[in-house]
Every structure is written in structure tokens, then in C-alpha cells.
Enzyme design. Sequence first.
Site, mmCIF file in Angstrom:
data_model
loop_
_atom_site.group_PDB
_atom_site.id
_atom_site.type_symbol
_atom_site.label_atom_id
_atom_site.label_comp_id
_atom_site.label_asym_id
_atom_site.label_seq_id
_atom_site.Cartn_x
_atom_site.Cartn_y
_atom_site.Cartn_z
ATOM 1 N N ASP A 7 79.293 67.616 15.412
ATOM 2 C CA ASP A 7 79.944 67.888 14.179
ATOM 3 C C ASP A 7 80.745 69.294 13.888
ATOM 4 O O ASP A 7 81.832 69.452 14.069
ATOM 5 C CB ASP A 7 79.560 67.214 12.768
ATOM 6 C CG ASP A 7 78.073 67.379 12.578
ATOM 7 O OD1 ASP A 7 77.453 68.167 13.606
ATOM 8 O OD2 ASP A 7 77.586 66.635 11.828
ATOM 9 N N TYR B 158 79.637 52.066 24.607
ATOM 10 C CA TYR B 158 80.642 51.565 24.954
ATOM 11 C C TYR B 158 79.941 50.668 26.102
ATOM 12 O O TYR B 158 80.764 49.948 26.964
ATOM 13 C CB TYR B 158 81.510 52.437 26.016
ATOM 14 C CG TYR B 158 82.413 53.405 25.064
ATOM 15 C CD1 TYR B 158 81.855 54.129 24.179
ATOM 16 C CD2 TYR B 158 83.781 53.091 25.129
ATOM 17 C CE1 TYR B 158 82.391 55.070 23.152
ATOM 18 C CE2 TYR B 158 84.466 53.999 24.186
ATOM 19 C CZ TYR B 158 83.932 54.842 23.184
ATOM 20 O OH TYR B 158 84.939 55.606 22.361
ATOM 21 N N ASP C 277 85.463 60.845 23.772
ATOM 22 C CA ASP C 277 86.516 60.099 23.525
ATOM 23 C C ASP C 277 87.163 60.752 22.279
ATOM 24 O O ASP C 277 88.183 60.971 22.424
ATOM 25 C CB ASP C 277 85.940 58.447 23.107
ATOM 26 C CG ASP C 277 87.303 57.360 23.170
ATOM 27 O OD1 ASP C 277 88.355 57.979 23.685
ATOM 28 O OD2 ASP C 277 86.941 56.351 23.024
ATOM 29 N N LYS D 79 73.983 65.050 19.068
ATOM 30 C CA LYS D 79 73.835 64.631 17.561
ATOM 31 C C LYS D 79 71.982 64.332 17.635
ATOM 32 O O LYS D 79 71.757 63.151 16.880
ATOM 33 C CB LYS D 79 74.522 63.510 16.992
ATOM 34 C CG LYS D 79 74.413 63.440 15.467
ATOM 35 C CD LYS D 79 75.354 64.172 14.799
ATOM 36 C CE LYS D 79 75.018 64.006 13.312
ATOM 37 N NZ LYS D 79 75.427 65.122 12.375
#
Length: 484
Positions: A209, A129, A233, A176
Site C-alpha cells: 500500500d 489468479y 496487475d 503485504k
Amino acid sequence: MSGEPTPITIARGDGIGPEIMDATLEVLQASGANLAFEEIQIGESVYKRGILNGMEPSAWDSLRRTKVFLKAPITTPQGGGYKSLNVTIRGALGLFANIRPCVSYHPFVNTKHPQMDVVIVRENEEDLYAGIEYRQTQDVTQAVKLISRPGSEKIIRYAFEYARANHRHKVTAFVKDNIMKISDGLFHRVFDEIAAEYPEIEHETMIVDIGAARLADTPEQFDVIVTLNLYGDIISDIAAQITGSVGLAGSSNIGDQCAMFEAIHGSAPTIAGKGIANPSGLILASVMMLVHIGQAEAAERIHNAWLKMIEDGIHTVDIFKRGVSKARVGTRDFAQNLIDRLGDRPTTLTPASYEVGAKASFAGIELKSRKDTTKRLVGCDIFVDHTGGDGDAMAQRVLPLVKDGLKLMVISNRGQKVWPEGAPETFCTDHWRLRVMGEADATVTQNAIAELIVRMADAGFDIVQTARLYTFDGVPGFSLSQGQ
Ligand code: NAD
């Protein structure tokens, strides 16, 4: 409540905004909260006057003075170069933390997850972002994912302070770092360092995930989740949705100096003006605001009266369910019923409890974890735009130009090694990365790299990007190519 009232900037917004703001202000006034409101204009009417970020320049004066913003939803016009008001406000006021409690109100509001009570703490300023994107060749675009130690430390400390202040027992980080070993790896490392300072709070890390899958399946195993901007988000919308009641959730955006509070839903234009909107999201956002400014007593009164009302089955149309709900009320009656219950507590749902006098803003979080390391320049990645050929052909062109103690180590395409010994099956785009490093791991000079770039430019290479390679206390600050 005695003492000077706390000044608060409010904006009524668009669509159902004015109705739910009126209801919220009535509740706040009846609760004994000690507040002085300043109103500013934002949203559609401001956009339509040609102000592209949807907010009058003079509104900033009020926000900078009060530092606390209670905002109703706005309608964002489509196209026309309009900018998101939320993104503008977050950036300008440094609102680094987005907090979204996602709670089920079983058996009073329908949900598949009756035990859910999760707070998502989302980093709000960094990650993809940061808005740094490039198109570098005909075929290849790039978005830069920025993760900083101070940015990570701030949001992670915030999550632990929030957990401590709100009697939460566990903080889970979603990352991740099995793939993004350096950027997400930094977030993970800082999380472990800071968790050690809060031994009374359990901590764990999950790959995003599987974490998101478990959140959707068994949300009751989570308490506070802290994560990076993009993951936050996505998972905060999943989490809000599966409580069965998106219309009930409030959120806060917290900075070192300023904070903004709002419902998570939008301006719901199709029901605007009908007096049927559920004001709960904004009311619960105002509860978060009261805790933030240290008026925990009023926060607790409103929150508990609100829970009692949900238990009593006094519901707006969006959560009304025959057999469970007792009365279907409009926005104004909802507020009045809530006011009538101020002082009551729920009997089935867990009552809200905020420490009186406790301030949950944690403004000006002190950053402590930065350690200086020895930084050494060891090479450079040079990205070139070239169509056709393979890794061997690219190496033959560049090898004669690599000298002055530099060595061509590897060529990759989309991160996959194509020289030396690339796989013939690898698909190559027009975006090549040439990694040069010092011979025998020697330190490299900026001048040697600059001279190589000049030689390559003279030889007709279209260089689209360079990235210096450093070690920090001997640890490489760069990733290897797949297959390297
Ligand atoms: P929305 O949240 O406004 O509406 C989604 C659905 O939920 C609609 O069916 C609506 O009627 C219902 N709903 C929402 N809030 C409700 C409430 N309080 N009570 C009862 N029902 C409610 O989302 P949308 O339709 O995608 O967006 C409408 C406008 O809101 C758009 O212009 C969008 O850009 C804007 N928006 C603003 C914000 C914000 O200001 N923070 C956030 C999201 C969307």
C-alpha cells in the site's frame, strides 16, 4: 546479420492491430534483425467462429515450434462464455513473468514525473489468479491465494537477473506480509534469500500500500519492482499511466520455454483503419523480443532511433503537443521516420544499451532454494455452515464430539475469535471455523481427524471445508485467529 533467421510467430490481431503490426514489421526488417515470420490468426474473427479462447488450435503448433510470439492487440468479445486469450496463452505456455518497463520521455512527452524509469516484474501464474474460488455457504465466498516457493523463486530470480543484465541498481519487492504472514511472508523470505546472491544490486521490501502510494508520488525512487500477481496487475497500470504515455509501452510475458511480446494497450477500435495509431508500444515490445532472442544489436538500433524520433518531435496524434512536437504523423510515416533514423542515437534522453550477445531470457531458471523440513500434523480446521447462535453455543454442540487426544482450541468467524471468550459485539456469518489440535501439542493422526469429521457429520454438522494444520521444523504453517 548472418546465420539462420530466428523464427517468430506473429498475429496481426484486431482494430489497430494490423496497422501497428505492419509498421513494426517494416521497422524490424529495416533494422537488420535476422527473423523469419510465421503468421497465425487470433482474435475476434476466431472467437466468432465459436472458438472460445480466440485462437485456432493449429496456431499452437507454430507457437510451440518458434517459442516466440509477437502479438498485436485483439478485441475480446463481451459475454458469451469467451475466455481471455492472454490468460489462456500465459497458462498454456507457462509464461510466469510479466515485464513492463514504464519510462517517462520528458520533456518530449507530457508527464508529472519527468525522472521516471521503472520496470515492473509481475508474477504471472499464481496468487488469486490460480482461479480457485468457492461459495461455501449462503453468505460466504472464498478465493484461494496460492503462493509457492518455486513460483516465488522463479520470478524473484528473474527480477535480479533482469536487473543485472540491464544495469539496474535496485530491486524492490512489494508484499503485504504484515497481514498475510504465511503467503506474502514466503515471498518476502525468498526475496531476502535470493537478494543475498546479488550483492551488487541493492534490495528493499515495501508493504504494497505504501509502495503503490510512493510509486504514484515519487516513481523516480524505484528501479525494478518485483511483486505478486494481483499487486503487479494493479501497480503496472498505475506505473504505465503516470509516465503520461500508456500508448508508448511494450511488455513481455516470459516462460521457461516460450515468450510473448505485445503493446500494453488494446485494439483501440474507434481509431482503427484511420492510419493514426501510435505503433510505439508494439515496436518497443519487438525491441524486448530482440533482446530476448539474443539480437541485442538490432534491438539497440531500433530503440535508439525511436528515442531520437521522440526527441525530434515526430509524434503521433496521441502524444502530439503544440510547442513541443514538431510534426504530427500517421502510423506509416512514423515507421518510415524511424527507419530513416536507424543508426542515430538520442542526445537528451538516455540511449538504450543492450549487451551484444547477452541473452536476457534466463530460460530454465534453476531453482535452488528448496529445503526439506520435518512436517508434523498437529491439528485441523473444520469449517461448518451454520446460521444463528454464537461461539459458546457452537462450542457446546461440538465439545462432546472432540476426543481421541484432540482438543477444541478456538472457534472463529471470518477469522475473528468467538470462543473461548469471544467479544459479544463480533458479527457472525454462517461460516464457522473450529480449530482442533492435539492435547499438549501432541502429533495428531489423520484417522483421529477423520473419525471426528464422521462424528460431526453424524451429529448433523454441515462441514464445508477442512484444512490440516502442520508444523514445519516446529514452525506453525498456519495463522492464528484474530484475538487468539
Ligand atoms: P485501448 O487500449 O484499446 O484504448 C484506450 C484508449 O487509448 C482509446 O482512446 C484508444 O483510442 C487509445 N489508444 C490505445 N492504443 C493507442 C495507440 N496505439 N495509438 C493511439 N491511441 C491509442 O483500451 P479499450 O478501449 O479499453 O479496449 C479496446 C479493446 O481492446 C477491448 O476489446 C479490449 O478487450 C481489448 N484489449 C486487448 C488487449 C490485448 O490484446 N492485450 C489489451 C487491452 C485491451
